[in-house]
Design a protein around this motif. Sequence first.
Motif, PDB file in Angstrom:
ATOM      1  N   SER A  55      -5.975 -12.274   4.035  1.00 36.70           N
ATOM      2  CA  SER A  55      -6.768 -12.042   2.833  1.00 36.70           C
ATOM      3  C   SER A  55      -5.910 -11.225   1.866  1.00 36.70           C
ATOM      4  CB  SER A  55      -8.040 -11.273   3.181  1.00 36.70           C
ATOM      5  OG  SER A  55      -7.698  -9.943   3.529  1.00 36.70           O
ATOM      6  N   ASP A  56      -6.278 -11.205   0.595  1.00 35.88           N
ATOM      7  CA  ASP A  56      -5.505 -10.441  -0.378  1.00 35.88           C
ATOM      8  C   ASP A  56      -5.406  -8.976   0.019  1.00 35.88           C
ATOM      9  OD1 ASP A  56      -5.095 -12.654  -1.863  1.00 35.88           O
ATOM     10  OD2 ASP A  56      -6.574 -12.173  -3.408  1.00 35.88           O
ATOM     11  N   GLY A  57      -6.527  -8.443   0.517  1.00 37.92           N
ATOM     12  CA  GLY A  57      -6.552  -7.034   0.901  1.00 37.92           C
ATOM     13  C   GLY A  57      -5.594  -6.748   2.049  1.00 37.92           C
ATOM     14  N   GLU A  58      -5.625  -7.626   3.042  1.00 35.62           N
ATOM     15  CA  GLU A  58      -4.729  -7.443   4.186  1.00 35.62           C
ATOM     16  C   GLU A  58      -3.275  -7.512   3.737  1.00 35.62           C
ATOM     17  OE1 GLU A  58      -7.419  -9.436   7.756  1.00 35.62           O
ATOM     18  OE2 GLU A  58      -5.990 -10.644   6.655  1.00 35.62           O
ATOM     19  N   ARG A  59      -3.000  -8.462   2.839  1.00 41.51           N
ATOM     20  CA  ARG A  59      -1.622  -8.622   2.380  1.00 41.51           C
ATOM     21  C   ARG A  59      -1.167  -7.381   1.626  1.00 41.51           C
ATOM     22  NH1 ARG A  59      -2.150 -13.113  -0.305  1.00 41.51           N
ATOM     23  NH2 ARG A  59      -1.769 -14.419   1.506  1.00 41.51           N
ATOM     24  N   TYR A  60      -2.055  -6.882   0.790  1.00 42.64           N
ATOM     25  CA  TYR A  60      -1.737  -5.678   0.044  1.00 42.64           C
ATOM     26  C   TYR A  60      -1.385  -4.540   0.992  1.00 42.64           C
ATOM     27  CZ  TYR A  60      -2.185  -1.822  -3.237  1.00 42.64           C
ATOM     28  OH  TYR A  60      -1.932  -0.722  -3.996  1.00 42.64           O
ATOM     29  N   ASP A  61      -2.199  -4.423   2.037  1.00 42.32           N
ATOM     30  CA  ASP A  61      -2.016  -3.301   2.945  1.00 42.32           C
ATOM     31  C   ASP A  61      -0.745  -3.425   3.780  1.00 42.32           C
ATOM     32  OD1 ASP A  61      -4.289  -2.362   1.912  1.00 42.32           O
ATOM     33  OD2 ASP A  61      -5.557  -2.904   3.611  1.00 42.32           O
ATOM     34  N   GLU A  62      -0.430  -4.627   4.222  1.00 44.05           N
ATOM     35  CA  GLU A  62       0.811  -4.808   4.964  1.00 44.05           C
ATOM     36  C   GLU A  62       1.993  -4.465   4.065  1.00 44.05           C
ATOM     37  OE1 GLU A  62      -0.308  -4.697   7.934  1.00 44.05           O
ATOM     38  OE2 GLU A  62       0.742  -6.409   8.807  1.00 44.05           O
TER      39      GLU A  62
END
Length: 733
Positions: free
Chosen positions: A281-288
Amino acid sequence: MQAEVLVSIAHHQVDKVFYYNIPPSLAGRVQVGSRVLVPFGRRKIEGYVVGLNPAPNQEELKDLAALLDEDPIFTPLQLALARWMAAYYLCPTVKALRAIIWPLLQIKGPKKVKGLWPAVCGNVPDPRRAPKSAAVWEVIQARPGLTRKELAEAAGVSPRVVDSMVARGLLASKERIELRDPCRNLPEKRSVPPVLYEEQLRAVKKIIEALDKKDGRHVFLLHGVTGSGKTEVYLQAIAAALNRGKQAIVLVPEIALTPQMIDLFRSRFGHQVAVLHSRLSDGERYDEYHRLRTGEAKVVLGARSAIFSPLEKPGLIILDEEHEPSYKQEESPRYHARTVALRLAGYTGAVVVLGSATPSLESYCQAAGGGTYQLLELNQRVGELTLPSVHLIDLRRELRKGNKGIFSGVLQEAIADRLSRREQVILFLNRRGYSTLVVCRECGLVLKCPHCDISLTYHASGRLRCHYCNYSVMAPSLCPGCGSHYVAYLGMGTQKVEQEIRRLFPAARVLRLDSDTVGRRGAHREIIETFREGEADILVGTQMVAKGLDIPGVTLVGVINADISLHMPDFRASERTFQLLTQVAGRSGRGKKKGEVMIQTYSPEHYAITCAQNHDYRGFYCREMALRRALGYPPFTHLARLLVTGKLEREVQEAADFLAQAVRTTNAPVELLGPAPAPIGRIKDRYRWHLVLKAPVQNFLREAATAAMNGFYNMSNYRRVQVSVDIAPQSMM
Ligand code: ADP
Ligand code: ZN
Ligand code: ZN
């Protein structure tokens, strides 16, 4: 001091830095890497600060309008890569930069929570007098940043114990970003590295030696047969890099980025691994991404674009399956991740490891033909395993015997045999859908996509679908041309194979893995896990089953039709076929029992197929290199492709002619092929023509292409036509 800004308009006319004054309100906060808002013409648009220098002439400058993020969003290294990429692939710098930082551009910011940290204090809780506080203390030392609830849970105490420690000043509370870890719900398993066998050990040693040198870039080509344990070489090389305080980038093709692969990396390196792929998800990608920027994660495992990860200084860069076409981005900037990796290593002095059972000719000749790469070889499968035996089945003879079915007699018997022994089977066909060609038997009309020059594929849902633009309609019961009832469904896809196998073996448990079945989030993982656990007997699929799967129960791989990729109008067709067959064959016999492979083909004499049968990479390499040399194709020459597209065929053709003329009149010594209609003449209502340029030196291609493009931009006639330049193209379609 002024801010040098790239504005986010990807156009060659504004591909330069613009100067802006930094207003007092932003003084000291604007840095190289900052994202800003700038007045541009009569609008305000996004821009990226790429330098802080005095403007060259003292004309009236405008002020920056706003600073969009408090922290810079790219590093100097990323900026250097963007500049290089723009020059190398002939695209606007801002386009290259945006391709590099896109995970940060996409998305809403992070979620904030209150975390706890150990505070500096004299009295550490004594385990004998205050066991509960001591337990909390121990946990927070190991995992600073946990929330109140998480901490209490991890220490096995009530949250009130935590509160009292905050009150006593033992713990400090700070706001932090909540990280959406894509693997948060997965059990954490630890795995111990196995003892390496001799060939692996030698490879790892060489890589470590290079890690310890400080004399610039080292490139290794790790040529290891399927099942030779290349991944283990990567893992131990990464461990060595981490021990030396270095960071690592590991690229795998998107479809090889299986849950198995991710689990393996997690089990070795825990939360030091960040994972980047398109299913996040966009959020997961941002966090990684965030974990990589702060240095919390030191290893990134990802697909193509992970090469741009914001690591401060990667010391080891690994490309698994380096020959895979998916490393090339097929839209601007048309970069190849391997080329970028080599450049990046040039900047940082990193060690590059290119791994494959079937290296690209380009890479292999750098390693074996006196180039600058070092060749590392793994010739044995791990343990007692041997490579599977491969049989070719001549489909012409099958037809003469009167068998018009999908499966030859031999393959069908072999499947029955595996089912009776409770062993598993993979069936590979590189086409999805049910029937790939719908044609009228009376008037010969082929049903084509109204928007593309592509025949429609019939799907089991009863619809016809275009695999290029996804257009779909209900399948007509009568021929739309002549009204005939005799509409034939020819050619087969994975759905038909699945249906046929269910008909022949009603008791078998069958799964299908292709882009139609993995649409839902998590479906990919489920299918592979189910098969792996032995809860299915047969897995039917497209090239998704060819890559990376390591499933010990599989003792038979059947290739339904090896010829599909062989007759593509592309000079790499033989190479692709050899690679694909070798890869899919490599899925067989990875457990205790010897594996078998059956390849059905109409061209059993073709060297791409016989070399795959004999596991003969060198043989294939020599044959193919001789042909490439004779025909003047890479790796003996360099290519560039200009693809011209537009809605009106006449304009497209004229523009292509104009470009050809411009190429002919440049001084650069390039050979011109075309202009001609591209093999797929129309996609999404746009006609397609192309020109292919050939030269002994890549810079000649850039010179010629740039001259032609400059001429083209100055012509007002072709406003509606688009031209894309592809340096070192992978696809000629
Ligand atoms: P490749 O990528 O070369 O096809 P893999 O890396 O998938 O091969 O390795 C094949 C199998 O061998 C995997 O199951 C892996 O865990 C196992 N393996 C690799 N190296 C060793 C080793 N030194 N000892 C025991 N098992 C190993
Ligand atoms: Zn008809
Ligand atoms: Zn279409």
